[in-house]
Design an enzyme around this catalytic site. Structure first.
Site, mmCIF file in Angstrom:
data_model
loop_
_atom_site.group_PDB
_atom_site.id
_atom_site.type_symbol
_atom_site.label_atom_id
_atom_site.label_comp_id
_atom_site.label_asym_id
_atom_site.label_seq_id
_atom_site.Cartn_x
_atom_site.Cartn_y
_atom_site.Cartn_z
ATOM 1 C CB CYS A 196 -0.950 0.033 1.189
ATOM 2 S SG CYS A 196 -2.148 1.372 1.070
ATOM 3 C CB CYS A 232 -3.671 3.410 -2.655
ATOM 4 S SG CYS A 232 -2.866 3.519 -1.048
#
Length: 245
Positions: free
Chosen positions: A41, A166
């Site tokens: 991430c 994200c």
């Protein structure tokens, strides 16, 4: 007097450690780092930086803080480290991996470049997409079709579109969804996703956890591509209608 805090974004319990630091931090350098290498991430260090800024503004001490998003420095008052990530050792040392330690696959079909009866999925591959749960959902859609072809003795041809997302939490109640692939934005909704929004925050807080636990990890969610096609159809009809007016 300056209180020094540091945290490493690795273990689940560590956000509990950084929050007291943010709540008592009032002056000095607040440093957030991004690694020179793969990271789970990629937006995580940014999220922490944005949320800290939001909390400092709420406390009325943001003007005293020097927010730095870079690499770790010698002197700091608040330090947040985003470490590089790697594939598991068993994969790194196996014949499936490339020289970087990630599984060597075709970026489209997700088929191993060395073993045609093997396919990859998830963060362990050397595909250029951001390593997020959102990208895994689209991996599953690709595998669902290509594994079927392979088991029937046919050549896999379905291509992963590079989708990843994200959601960037930029404050305590605003989020930028950030849907994209290597070519640029790849947005699903007909709404404006370029700016921080409360509706996106509600999606992040309530809908996405339910989608993850009840959909993705149980094999029921193969990404938003179908929803994206429908929303684009609706959006194009709206634009077409407005042109006629």
């Amino acid at each position: 007097m300056v209180n020094s805090w540091s945290t490493l974004l690795v273990f689940p319990a560590l956000p509990v450690l950084i929050l007291p630091g943010v709540k008592t931090f009032w002056d000095g350098n607040a440093i957030y780092t991004y690694p020179n290498g793969p990271i789970k991430c990629a937006g995580a260090p940014q999220k922490s930086c944005y949320i800290t800024d939001s909390i400092l503004r709420q406390r009325g001490v943001q003007e005293n803080a020097h927010m730095i998003y870079a690499t770790s420095l010698d002197k700091y008052s608040l330090l947040h480290i985003g470490p590089p990530c790697s594939a598991p050792k068993a994969l790194r040392k196996s014949p499936f991996a490339d020289k970087t330690g990630f599984m060597d696959v075709d970026g489209g079909t997700l088929q191993s470049k060395k073993f045609p009866n093997v396919f990859g999925v998830g963060d362990c591959m050397n595909t250029p997409n951001a390593k997020t749960a959102a990208s895994v959902s689209s991996h599953l859609k690709t595998l669902d079709r290509n594994l079927t072809f392979a088991m029937l003795g046919k050549k896999p041809y379905f291509k992963y579109d590079g989708y990843a997302s994200c959601p960037l939490v930029v404050s305590k109640n605003r989020v930028i969804l950030a849907e994209f692939n290597s070519k640029g934005p790849l947005e699903t909704t007909p709404l404006n996703e370029e700016k921080p929004a409360y509706w996106a925050f509600l999606l992040k807080k309530y809908f996405m956890p339910a989608l993850y636990w009840n959909g993705l990890i149980r094999g029921y969610w193969n990404g938003p591509a179908t929803i994206r096609k429908f929303s684009r159809l609706v959006d194009s009809k709206k634009r077409h209608g407005s042109c006629e007016l």
